[in-house]
Scaffold this active site. Structure first.
Site, PDB file in Angstrom:
ATOM      1  N   SER A  81      23.477 -12.527 -39.753  1.00 46.10           N
ATOM      2  CA  SER A  81      22.130 -12.053 -40.097  1.00 46.10           C
ATOM      3  C   SER A  81      21.280 -12.092 -38.836  1.00 46.10           C
ATOM      4  CB  SER A  81      21.517 -12.981 -41.153  1.00 46.10           C
ATOM      5  OG  SER A  81      20.140 -12.709 -41.319  1.00 46.10           O
ATOM      6  N   TYR A  91      19.161 -21.564 -43.808  1.00 52.53           N
ATOM      7  CA  TYR A  91      19.810 -20.244 -43.905  1.00 52.53           C
ATOM      8  C   TYR A  91      20.039 -19.658 -42.507  1.00 52.53           C
ATOM      9  CZ  TYR A  91      20.796 -15.363 -44.798  1.00 52.53           C
ATOM     10  OH  TYR A  91      21.395 -14.115 -44.787  1.00 52.53           O
TER      11      TYR A  91
END
Ligand SMILES: NC(=O)c1ccc[n+]([C@@H]2O[C@H](COP(=O)([O-])OP(=O)(O)OC[C@H]3O[C@@H](n4cnc5c(N)ncnc54)[C@H](OP(=O)(O)O)[C@@H]3O)[C@@H](O)[C@H]2O)c1
Length: 253
Positions: free
Chosen positions: A137, A150
């Site tokens: 990501s 995350y």
């Protein structure tokens, strides 16, 4: 010979789109996830010949072992592993976050991805061929408030991908990390915001975010590169998303 891909997180979002795309390219694809009914619905859509639904919880090593051991012979040799299953939970600052959420992200995005790779990679090395595509990501590079664990888990995925490349020097196995920014049309934000659909709608409103088919296209493109080409990292954002300034918060004197 037909090549076999194993795609994790195939019951939704990117995974589902990646399965459809790879099947359309003639790969036979194993789709893994916990929700078998979603995988079976996907099988009805893409057909039985080129799709095999495989139930597994990647946070549970016994479940992964059992699932891999259950694969019928023609599905046992994995040419492409797409480590896509993953999630974000919450967007609170670290000092308000839920530790259980943090552990779920670590166990899914890091431990699950690493365990599956550990199970599949030795056979690729034995055959001296293979491709691993990880889903990282932009959060693995760009810090943002609330990304805490995350983002850190995706930084792990980025560096793990690069370190695999270092270990695989001299072998004909490729490793890529796809690093998307804001994407819609998946369950990602519904999971992150724990079913707060209004918050999800607001996030995507007018953003013209990346779509799952854009990520599936990227996977297919990476897989279609000549055998001597390795795409190390690929970062993809919607045009609407860009970089912020570095704010300075000043104390009142
Ligand atoms: N959407 C975005 O904005 C975005 C941006 C950058 C990166 N990513 C990354 O892209 C990947 C896919 O995201 P997405 O947007 O497609 O999310 P999604 O629609 O929520 O899909 C996530 C998939 O992961 C599976 N999964 C979650 N936990 C699992 C577990 N313990 N065992 C097995 N499977 C599990 C889910 O299946 P089950 O629930 O059926 O198990 C589901 O199929 C993730 O790694 C995510 O971090 C997403």
């Amino acid at each position: 010979m037909t090549k076999t891909a194993l795609v994790t997180g195939a019951s939704a979002g990117f995974g589902q789109a990646i399965v459809k795309r790879l099947v359309s390219e003639g790969y036979q694809v194993i789709g893994a996830a916990r929700r078998m009914e979603k995988l079976q619905a996907l099988q009805e859509e893409v057909g039985e010949d080129l799709f095999f639904p495989l139930q597994m919880d990647i946070t549970d090593t016994a479940s992964v072992d059992q699932a891999l051991a259950s694969l019928p012979k023609p599905w046992q040799t994995i040419d492409i592993l797409v480590n896509n299953a993953g999630l974000a939970l919450g967007l609170e600052p670290a000092y308000e976050a839920d530790f259980t959420d943090w552990m779920t992200m670590i166990n899914t995005n890091i431990v699950g991805l690493v365990y599956l790779t550990c199970q599949i990679l030795p056979d690729m090395v034995k055959r001296d061929t293979g491709l691993i595509i990880n889903l990282g990501s932009t959060a693995g590079t760009v810090p943002y408030p609330g990304a805490n664990v995350y983002g850190a888990s995706k930084a792990f995925v980025k560096q793990f991908s690069l370190n695999l490349r270092a270990d695989l020097a001299g072998k004909h196995i490729r490793v890529s990390n796809i690093e998307p920014g804001l994407c819609e049309g998946t369950e990602f934000s519904n999971v992150r915001f724990k079913g707060d659909d209004d918050r999800v709608d607001k996030l995507y409103q007018g953003a013209r975010a990346i779509q799952p088919k854009d990520i599936a296209e990227t996977v297919a493109w990476i897989a279609s590169q000549p055998a001597h080409v390795n795409i190390n990292r690929i970062e993809i954002m919607p045009v609407s998303q860009t970089f912020g300034p570095q704010p300075i918060y000043r104390d009142e004197n």
